[in-house]
Design a protein around this motif. Structure first.
Motif, PDB file in Angstrom:
ATOM      1  N   SER A 181       0.734  -1.208  -0.008  1.00 53.83           N
ATOM      2  CA  SER A 181       0.137   0.040   0.026  1.00 53.83           C
ATOM      3  C   SER A 181       0.880   1.377  -0.078  1.00 53.83           C
ATOM      4  CB  SER A 181      -0.850   0.010   1.104  1.00 53.83           C
ATOM      5  OG  SER A 181      -0.037   0.009   2.346  1.00 53.83           O
ATOM      6  N   ALA A 275       2.250   4.855  11.796  1.00 57.36           N
ATOM      7  CA  ALA A 275       2.269   4.671  10.447  1.00 57.36           C
ATOM      8  C   ALA A 275       1.792   5.822   9.484  1.00 57.36           C
ATOM      9  CB  ALA A 275       1.261   3.307  10.050  1.00 57.36           C
TER      10      ALA A 275
ATOM     11  N   PHE B 117      -4.491   2.870   8.739  1.00 55.20           N
ATOM     12  CA  PHE B 117      -3.126   2.486   8.799  1.00 55.20           C
ATOM     13  C   PHE B 117      -2.598   3.076  10.097  1.00 55.20           C
ATOM     14  CE2 PHE B 117      -3.101   0.967   4.572  1.00 55.20           C
ATOM     15  CZ  PHE B 117      -2.272   0.179   4.515  1.00 55.20           C
ATOM     16  N   ALA B 118      -2.640   4.245  10.336  1.00 51.02           N
ATOM     17  CA  ALA B 118      -2.253   4.762  11.658  1.00 51.02           C
ATOM     18  C   ALA B 118      -2.783   4.194  12.854  1.00 51.02           C
ATOM     19  CB  ALA B 118      -2.624   6.527  11.711  1.00 51.02           C
ATOM     20  N   GLU B 121      -1.874   0.983  14.422  1.00 47.87           N
ATOM     21  CA  GLU B 121      -0.830   0.642  15.208  1.00 47.87           C
ATOM     22  C   GLU B 121      -1.104   1.379  16.837  1.00 47.87           C
ATOM     23  OE1 GLU B 121       2.042  -0.130  13.973  1.00 47.87           O
ATOM     24  OE2 GLU B 121       0.651  -0.355  12.336  1.00 47.87           O
ATOM     25  N   PRO B 190      -2.327   4.921   0.029  1.00 49.47           N
ATOM     26  CA  PRO B 190      -2.427   3.442   0.348  1.00 49.47           C
ATOM     27  C   PRO B 190      -3.765   2.962  -0.293  1.00 49.47           C
ATOM     28  CG  PRO B 190      -1.602   4.880   2.243  1.00 49.47           C
ATOM     29  CD  PRO B 190      -1.740   5.875   1.081  1.00 49.47           C
ATOM     30  N   LYS B 193      -3.158   2.063  -3.945  1.00 43.67           N
ATOM     31  CA  LYS B 193      -2.140   1.098  -4.256  1.00 43.67           C
ATOM     32  C   LYS B 193      -2.551  -0.142  -3.716  1.00 43.67           C
ATOM     33  CE  LYS B 193       1.789   4.193  -3.897  1.00 43.67           C
ATOM     34  NZ  LYS B 193       2.824   4.748  -3.023  1.00 43.67           N
ATOM     35  N   GLU B 194      -3.504  -0.391  -2.765  1.00 37.97           N
ATOM     36  CA  GLU B 194      -3.801  -1.677  -2.275  1.00 37.97           C
ATOM     37  C   GLU B 194      -4.029  -2.800  -3.376  1.00 37.97           C
ATOM     38  OE1 GLU B 194      -3.117  -1.972   1.883  1.00 37.97           O
ATOM     39  OE2 GLU B 194      -4.666  -3.481   0.797  1.00 37.97           O
ATOM     40  N   ILE B 196      -3.192  -3.284  -6.215  1.00 36.62           N
ATOM     41  CA  ILE B 196      -2.139  -3.611  -6.988  1.00 36.62           C
ATOM     42  C   ILE B 196      -1.724  -5.262  -7.006  1.00 36.62           C
ATOM     43  CG2 ILE B 196       0.112  -3.021  -8.132  1.00 36.62           C
ATOM     44  CD1 ILE B 196      -0.419  -0.155  -7.454  1.00 36.62           C
ATOM     45  N   PRO B 197      -1.384  -5.524  -5.640  1.00 36.42           N
ATOM     46  CA  PRO B 197      -0.655  -6.892  -5.651  1.00 36.42           C
ATOM     47  C   PRO B 197      -1.618  -8.056  -6.236  1.00 36.42           C
ATOM     48  CG  PRO B 197      -0.365  -5.855  -3.433  1.00 36.42           C
ATOM     49  CD  PRO B 197      -1.119  -4.815  -4.612  1.00 36.42           C
ATOM     50  N   GLU B 200      -1.926  -7.850  -9.762  1.00 32.54           N
ATOM     51  CA  GLU B 200      -0.758  -8.584 -10.504  1.00 32.54           C
ATOM     52  C   GLU B 200      -0.703  -9.874 -10.266  1.00 32.54           C
ATOM     53  OE1 GLU B 200       2.539  -6.555  -8.108  1.00 32.54           O
ATOM     54  OE2 GLU B 200       2.744  -5.049  -9.684  1.00 32.54           O
ATOM     55  N   VAL B 425       1.042 -11.133   3.398  1.00 33.99           N
ATOM     56  CA  VAL B 425       1.166  -9.951   3.740  1.00 33.99           C
ATOM     57  C   VAL B 425       1.183  -9.762   5.191  1.00 33.99           C
ATOM     58  CG1 VAL B 425       0.664  -7.455   3.194  1.00 33.99           C
ATOM     59  CG2 VAL B 425       0.865  -9.180   1.531  1.00 33.99           C
ATOM     60  N   LYS B 428       4.120 -10.956   6.887  1.00 32.47           N
ATOM     61  CA  LYS B 428       5.196 -10.260   6.921  1.00 32.47           C
ATOM     62  C   LYS B 428       5.056  -9.050   8.052  1.00 32.47           C
ATOM     63  CE  LYS B 428       7.559  -7.213   3.781  1.00 32.47           C
ATOM     64  NZ  LYS B 428       7.309  -6.160   2.714  1.00 32.47           N
ATOM     65  N   TYR B 429       3.857  -8.567   8.111  1.00 34.77           N
ATOM     66  CA  TYR B 429       3.484  -7.609   9.156  1.00 34.77           C
ATOM     67  C   TYR B 429       3.795  -8.164  10.870  1.00 34.77           C
ATOM     68  CZ  TYR B 429       0.534  -3.984  11.750  1.00 34.77           C
ATOM     69  OH  TYR B 429       0.569  -2.943  12.713  1.00 34.77           O
ATOM     70  N   GLU B 432       7.272  -8.257  11.092  1.00 29.28           N
ATOM     71  CA  GLU B 432       8.111  -6.699  11.302  1.00 29.28           C
ATOM     72  C   GLU B 432       7.786  -6.183  12.860  1.00 29.28           C
ATOM     73  OE1 GLU B 432       7.106  -3.701   8.480  1.00 29.28           O
ATOM     74  OE2 GLU B 432       7.981  -4.716   7.114  1.00 29.28           O
ATOM     75  N   LYS B 433       6.432  -6.608  13.295  1.00 23.37           N
ATOM     76  CA  LYS B 433       5.971  -5.974  14.526  1.00 23.37           C
ATOM     77  C   LYS B 433       5.945  -6.907  15.835  1.00 23.37           C
ATOM     78  CE  LYS B 433       4.099  -2.336  14.608  1.00 23.37           C
ATOM     79  NZ  LYS B 433       4.652  -1.346  14.738  1.00 23.37           N
ATOM     80  N   ASN B 434       6.716  -7.895  15.590  1.00 21.74           N
ATOM     81  CA  ASN B 434       6.793  -8.975  16.512  1.00 21.74           C
ATOM     82  C   ASN B 434       5.487  -9.460  17.117  1.00 21.74           C
ATOM     83  OD1 ASN B 434       9.766  -9.084  16.380  1.00 21.74           O
ATOM     84  ND2 ASN B 434       9.862  -7.264  17.620  1.00 21.74           N
TER      85      ASN B 434
END
Lengths: 375, 444
Positions: A181, A275, B117-118, B121, B190, B193-194, B196-197, B200, B425, B428-429, B432-434
């Motif tokens: 994103s 973020a 997204f914010a 977190e 964001p 762009k979401e 796109i994967p 693809e 995905v 992966k998150y 990254e964030k344990n």
């Protein structure tokens, strides 16, 4: 009566060159720092007014501190060195994205050389400082045109930096670790094995950064280099004739300013937002910082704080006034009113006091010296 | 002079303490109330789309209060906060509203992918569920990692998949996709762009040539993008826009004579504010439906009777529009989650943590949806620990110049395409964030 320096004799050069030569100023500053470092965390810990909830810390004080830091950075460049910059948002972004890259590990494949550059993820503190350093390097690069162009033309050149980096962070996926994103999340805030998590800890962390950098900035502008900046600002040809090298003076101003702005950008991303996307550091942010500096007072560290408080907190306050007093107006009316009132206040303030809050403050101090018999 | 100075000092102190009061204390609330915060944008470049959604969400809550006296006797109290679609303003609103009411906010519905997204977190620390109806992080479907996010009804990846399915159907089969050109015109954020994967992955699978064309926020400047499309002549253009960007895209498509019926918008690019400004040029434009169409259904009758007839409500002029209806569903899912949680924790104001349990165990059956007056708008939806999306269906509708007409049956997104992406995905998150993913077999 209370604020009077009569009887305070300076017997050494050190005392004469002290950062706050007047005793009352020193006491006031110590009290303020004590309140910021001890009082506010205590109030927040015991949930006393006005820190009954985290709102005050998380939505007012933390962004205020971070934007003050950014404003100090901008003030060094615009207020002390006289180089108008519209690219502060970009330098914040560089700080934020570089800190993110250093914090999550850098990997540059150099296939055509048959090698690669790999840096393991760094702890948060070095990441943030390296973020500032990257920002300083880019700041020097974009400062080079300032040797040939001045004033509004330079502003346009820094505007180019703003749009260029907006574009880079949107399009170059390497900077966002190929997140689908394009929005990235900050790594956890571990400092020397300690996990900074609660709002109080985050506030204290910001406060430490701001205090340290404000002190550094204050000392820089009082010293040799700061005087060079101000000489360049006031009349660059005269300064050059007096033996000040514009190359050195201007580029150091760009470097120091971008470093501080970059650190503020990293803090804004890591501590306040969590973020973010490039829009968080758009041209609006650059203009906001410039307004803070102009309204707070060009060429004043204190002014940076006052300007940040005015631009950040006033709209939030105005936004809540009708609701708090139970006036039934819709949110869109309120937000339009906020625009009108804030804009009108800015115009009014600049007419009444073109030199900003910092000047008002020094006038108040002058008056206090004569009080209660002013003339 | 002394008196003057003293008066000034007193006034300043009064103003400052007033300021402190405003910033720290809200009005006192009665105890049997559930607080629902509403992050809205009724101003700015995205207001044309933000307003109907906010109206629908607000009117449904007002209707519940007027008709039923809230949920099981617990009155609902809401407060709007204007975000202007800006992330930092959204964060400020979130901090302002999260602790209001006797038990704090029930849930947040930010209607912005950036704010989502914010808040993602911040939500776990504050124990606050985030409801994102058909937007937000597509990987947050995986509730084992994203315990606090509920991407109800659909994600951008399911939308992308459904869009390709519809294109394939129009062409006459998936085998016809081979070698075709499909371009995506997207809002460069964001949000845009979401998909796109997912596109693809589909491009690789079905053999079409995929091209992504970004449009800079807020999207009023798209000349060069559409000139590129005129040059490239893609067979289909998918549109992932929001606010003024959508109508601008349609106008620009008309300017380069790109056929509007070969354009397919996502469900955020298929409402009245997107097509009406483009006038006749929008005729034939198609967009996905997040299940529900425009128009009036059972619930609208109740709103008419209990809200508008009493002179209340905010959305009379947008009533029945696509985004108004989506606002209704947004509040429906949120309030039903509160109701579900009340069945476990008792009929009293609940905390965000309790409401989260309600979301995760929400089961809206066809029968219940009919009871609530949403028949024809929503298919059954059921959340679980592993699935925070709950549904995969979507339809397509077309603008005929006057109104939206549904032109397809329900498509169901191909889970074999979307699920591996969600898994990859979100893993992966988590790394990254344990985050240690929850073991969903142990959750009840």
């Amino acid at each position: 009566m209370l604020y009077r320096e009569a009887g305070q004799f300076k017997t050494s050069y050190t005392a004469d060159m002290a950062i706050f030569p007047i005793r009352q100023d020193r006491i006031a500053l110590i009290l303020l720092l004590l309140f910021a470092f001890v009082g506010i965390p205590l109030l927040a810990h015991f949930q006393l007014w006005p820190l009954g909830s985290d709102y005050m810390l998380r939505a007012i004080l933390i962004p205020f501190l971070i934007l003050s830091l950014a404003a100090i950075g901008v003030n060094i460049l615009v207020g002390y060195c006289g180089q108008i910059s519209l690219g502060s948002g970009a330098f914040m972004a560089i700080g934020a994205y570089s800190a993110y890259k250093f914090g999550t590990g850098v990997h540059i494949p150099l296939e055509f050389l048959g090698t690669e550059i790999r840096i393991a993820p760094l702890p948060v503190l070095p990441s943030i400082l390296l973020g500032g350093l990257m920002s300083a390097i880019v700041g020097i690069l974009f400062g080079i045109p300032s040797l040939r162009i001045k004033g509004l033309y330079l502003a346009v050149a820094t505007l180019a930096a703003q749009f260029f980096f907006d574009w880079v962070f949107l399009r170059v996926k390497w900077f966002t670790n190929y997140a689908p994103s394009g929005s990235i999340a900050a790594p956890d805030l571990h400092f020397f094995g300690y996990f900074v998590h609660s709002p109080i800890e985050r506030y204290l962390l910001c406060l430490v950064f701001v205090t340290v950098f404000a002190l550094i900035a204050k000392n820089l502008v009082r010293g040799n280099i700061g005087r060079q900046w101000m000489a360049i600002r006031d009349m660059d040809i005269a300064a050059e004739l007096m033996g000040i090298r514009p190359l050195y003076a201007k580029l150091t101003a760009f470097a120091v300013s971008s470093f501080i702005v970059g650190v503020a950008g990293a803090l804004w991303a890591f501590i306040y937002l969590g973020a973010w996307e490039p829009l968080a550091f758009s041209i609006d942010r650059s203009l906001q910082l410039l307004f803070m500096v102009i309204i707070g007072g060009l060429g004043s560290i204190l002014g940076s704080f006052l300007g940040a408080a005015f631009i950040l907190i006033l709209p939030i306050l105005l936004d809540q006034v009708p609701h708090a007093f139970g006036v039934p107006v819709s949110v869109e009316t309120v937000s339009h009113l906020v625009f009108i009132v804030t804009g009108a206040l800015i115009c009014y303030l600049l007419i009444v006091e073109p030199h900003g809050f910092a000047r008002l403050w020094s006038i108040a101090k002058e008056k206090l010296r004569l009080w209660p018999f002013p003339y | 002079m002394l008196r003057k100075t003293l008066a000034a000092a007193t006034a300043a102190t009064a103003v400052l303490s007033g300021a402190g009061f405003v910033l720290s204390a809200g009005p006192a609330m009665a105890q049997n109330e559930q607080f629902i915060p509403r992050l809205v944008y009724r101003t700015g470049a995205y207001a044309p789309n933000g307003i109907p959604f906010a109206n629908g969400a607000a009117d449904y809550i007002t209707m519940l209060n007027e008709r039923d006296g809230g949920i099981n006797g617990v009155k609902l109290v809401m407060e709007e906060c204007e975000t202007g679609y800006a992330t930092d303003k959204g964060v400020e609103c979130y901090e302002r509203l999260k602790a209001k009411g006797p038990t704090g906010a029930a849930y947040f519905s930010p209607l912005s992918t950036g704010i989502t997204f914010a808040l993602t977190e911040k939500a776990p620390g504050d124990k606050m569920p985030i409801l994102t109806l058909g937007y937000g992080r597509s990987d947050s479907r995986n509730g084992a990692v994203f315990a606090w996010n509920f991407i109800a009804v659909g994600s951008y990846w399911t939308a992308a998949d459904i869009a390709i399915q519809h294109v394939a159907k129009e062409l006459g089969g998936f085998d016809k996709l081979k070698g075709k050109k499909i371009s995506l015109v997207y809002h460069d954020s964001p949000y845009g762009k979401e998909p796109i994967p997912a596109l693809e992955v589909r491009a690789k699978k079905d053999g079409f040539i995929f091209k992504a064309i970004p449009v800079t926020h807020p999207g009023v400047e798209q000349k060069s993008q559409w000139l590129a499309i005129r040059q490239d002549r893609p067979d289909y253009v998918l549109l992932w826009g929001w606010g003024v960007m959508n109508s601008t895209s349609i106008k620009e498509a008309a300017a380069v004579a790109y056929p509007r019926d070969k354009m397919l918008g996502v469900w955020w690019s298929g409402a009245e504010p997107d097509v009406i400004p483009a006038g006749d040029q929008a005729k034939g434009y198609k967009a996905l439906l997040l299940q529900h169409p425009a128009g009036k259904f059972g619930v609208h009758g109740d709103i008419e009777k209990h809200v508008y007839a009493k002179g209340q409500g905010v959305g009379k002029d947008t009533n029945g529009q696509v985004l108004y209806n989506r606002g209704l569903i947004d509040s429906l899912i949120g309030t039903e989650a509160i109701r579900t949680a009340q069945a476990k924790f008792g009929n009293k104001p609940l905390t965000g943590e309790q409401v989260r349990w309600g979301f995760e165990n929400l089961n809206l059956t066809a029968e219940r949806i009919k009871q609530l007056g949403f028949e024809g708008m929503l298919k059954p939806i059921k959340f679980s620990c592993a699935d925070h999306q709950g549904a995969d269906e979507g339809r397509v509708h077309q603008w005929d110049g006057k109104e939206w007409k549904i032109i397809s049956d329900f498509y169901s997104a191909d889970r074999s395409v979307v699920d591996p992406l969600v898994k990859e995905v979100s893993a992966k998150y988590a790394a990254e964030k344990n985050i240690t993913p929850r073991d969903c077999s142990k959750e009840q």
